[in-house]
Design a protein around this motif. Structure first.
Motif, PDB file in Angstrom:
ATOM      1  N   UNK A   2       0.856  -1.183   0.000  1.00 26.00           N
ATOM      2  CA  UNK A   2       0.000   0.000   0.000  1.00 26.00           C
ATOM      3  C   UNK A   2       0.892   1.232   0.000  1.00 26.00           C
ATOM      4  N   UNK A   3       0.611   2.148  -0.918  1.00 29.41           N
ATOM      5  CA  UNK A   3       1.419   3.366  -0.999  1.00 29.41           C
ATOM      6  C   UNK A   3       1.070   4.310   0.151  1.00 29.41           C
ATOM      7  N   UNK A   4       2.099   4.778   0.840  1.00 26.17           N
ATOM      8  CA  UNK A   4       1.950   5.727   1.934  1.00 26.17           C
ATOM      9  C   UNK A   4       3.072   6.757   1.848  1.00 26.17           C
ATOM     10  N   UNK A  71       1.098   8.891   6.317  1.00 21.99           N
ATOM     11  CA  UNK A  71      -0.099   9.510   5.754  1.00 21.99           C
ATOM     12  C   UNK A  71      -0.421   8.918   4.380  1.00 21.99           C
ATOM     13  N   UNK A  72      -1.707   8.850   4.088  1.00 18.59           N
ATOM     14  CA  UNK A  72      -2.147   8.475   2.747  1.00 18.59           C
ATOM     15  C   UNK A  72      -2.156   9.727   1.875  1.00 18.59           C
ATOM     16  N   UNK A  73      -2.293   9.537   0.600  1.00 17.11           N
ATOM     17  CA  UNK A  73      -2.355  10.674  -0.322  1.00 17.11           C
ATOM     18  C   UNK A  73      -3.557  11.559   0.026  1.00 17.11           C
ATOM     19  N   UNK A  74      -4.698  10.956   0.323  1.00 18.23           N
ATOM     20  CA  UNK A  74      -5.885  11.753   0.633  1.00 18.23           C
ATOM     21  C   UNK A  74      -5.708  12.535   1.937  1.00 18.23           C
ATOM     22  N   UNK A  75      -5.013  11.958   2.909  1.00 16.91           N
ATOM     23  CA  UNK A  75      -4.740  12.701   4.146  1.00 16.91           C
ATOM     24  C   UNK A  75      -3.852  13.909   3.866  1.00 16.91           C
ATOM     25  N   UNK A  76      -2.848  13.735   3.030  1.00 26.09           N
ATOM     26  CA  UNK A  76      -1.974  14.857   2.678  1.00 26.09           C
ATOM     27  C   UNK A  76      -2.738  15.927   1.918  1.00 26.09           C
ATOM     28  N   UNK A  77      -3.639  15.519   1.027  1.00 25.31           N
ATOM     29  CA  UNK A  77      -4.451  16.489   0.288  1.00 25.31           C
ATOM     30  C   UNK A  77      -5.345  17.276   1.243  1.00 25.31           C
ATOM     31  N   UNK A  78      -5.937  16.595   2.228  1.00 24.19           N
ATOM     32  CA  UNK A  78      -6.772  17.290   3.219  1.00 24.19           C
ATOM     33  C   UNK A  78      -5.955  18.296   4.029  1.00 24.19           C
ATOM     34  N   UNK A  79      -4.756  17.921   4.431  1.00 25.64           N
ATOM     35  CA  UNK A  79      -3.865  18.825   5.167  1.00 25.64           C
ATOM     36  C   UNK A  79      -3.559  20.045   4.310  1.00 25.64           C
TER      37      UNK A  79
END
Length: 85
Positions: A2-4, A71-79
């Motif tokens: 899983x990419x993180x 962090x996942x990509x979506x978590x980084x985008x939210x940040x």
């Protein structure tokens, strides 16, 4: 797999120059790094695959001491979105 993404602010970086992972006291290195206030460890150039006698390409491995640093990509985008509002 899983990419993180890993966000470390103060990692200890150790260049192991192609040593195999069992030639290094990983537990001791983790204890030292944590004791010195590091938030993770980066082993540069370690040979770590499942076929130790045929490993020819060293890689970099990261040990994270706090799962919140992953962090996942979506978590980084939210940040990013919250920071740019």
């Amino acid at each position: 797999v899983v990419e993180r993404n890993i966000i470390l602010k103060n990692p200890k970086v150790i260049d192991v120059s192609g040593k195999k992972m069992w030639d290094i006291s990983l537990e001791d290195e983790v204890k030292k790094a944590m004791g010195d206030g590091h938030d993770g460890l980066v082993f540069k150039g370690i040979k770590d695959n499942y076929h130790p006698d045929t490993t020819i390409t060293p890689s970099n491995n990261v040990v994270v001491f706090d799962a919140d640093s992953i962090k996942t990509k979506s978590q980084l985008e939210d940040i990013w979105k919250r920071a740019n509002q």
